[in-house]
Design an enzyme around this catalytic site. Sequence first.
Site, short mmCIF file in Angstrom:
data_model
loop_
_atom_site.label_atom_id
_atom_site.label_comp_id
_atom_site.label_asym_id
_atom_site.label_seq_id
_atom_site.Cartn_x
_atom_site.Cartn_y
_atom_site.Cartn_z
N ASP A 79 -68.81 -42.05 -49.15
CA ASP A 79 -69.29 -42.47 -50.48
C ASP A 79 -68.22 -42.53 -51.57
O ASP A 79 -68.47 -42.12 -52.72
CB ASP A 79 -70.43 -41.55 -50.93
CG ASP A 79 -71.65 -41.63 -50.02
OD1 ASP A 79 -71.62 -42.39 -49.05
OD2 ASP A 79 -72.63 -40.90 -50.29
N LYS B 17 -76.23 -46.75 -46.34
CA LYS B 17 -77.37 -45.85 -46.22
C LYS B 17 -78.22 -45.90 -47.48
O LYS B 17 -77.74 -46.26 -48.55
CB LYS B 17 -76.91 -44.42 -45.91
CG LYS B 17 -75.87 -43.86 -46.86
CD LYS B 17 -75.24 -42.60 -46.30
CE LYS B 17 -74.17 -42.03 -47.20
NZ LYS B 17 -74.66 -41.39 -48.41
N CYS C 254 -73.43 -35.09 -49.92
CA CYS C 254 -73.31 -36.03 -48.80
C CYS C 254 -72.25 -35.62 -47.78
O CYS C 254 -72.44 -35.83 -46.58
CB CYS C 254 -73.05 -37.44 -49.32
SG CYS C 254 -74.46 -38.06 -50.30
#
Length: 197
Positions: free
Chosen positions: A15, A100, A148
């Site tokens: 990310d 995602k 994450c």
Amino acid sequence: MTERYRPGVALLVIDMQNDFAAPDGSLYVPGGQELIPTVNAEIEQAVAAGSPVVYTQDWHPPTTPHFSTGGGIWPPHCVRETVGARLHPALRVEGTVVRKGTGGENGYSGFTVRDPLTDTAQATELHTILMTREIATIVVVGLAGDHCVKATALDGRARGYQVVVPLALTRFVRLQPGDDTRAISELRDAGVVVVAS
């Protein structure tokens, strides 16, 4: 460290997107932009050793229960096709990108997304990508260490991977004081190798 990478090892870059890594991002992780040169160096080492690099990318619809506007805890972020959702322009991208949260799910882990209302899990393609390449060990870097990165590392352990998280290559949101310390303890308790420096 070059010795981290060899056949059977993959680097997962989590990310590293504008909304997280840029100071004007909607869910900026403090220090996120400072990671980019060191993450780029890590990517270079992995590529030089022949280790695959896989990137994750939040790719949310404009409306989702994951967002505070839909009852969740996070401000809208990484809305698909927006500047905020793009990987940071300074990030070296040399590998597969796994998106995602594309259907509005909670997309904390690179391996699994979850329905924000029912908590039903659904796998992403990450595990299949790694199995196809005969990966046994994953190195997890990026944003954020208490969300994450942690979720991806724990999911990786649950799937039988050896997992390494170098703390110098992540930053933490710290929604609550001590979230970083608790995340590190949780990772270590699960058998993740947390590299302190």
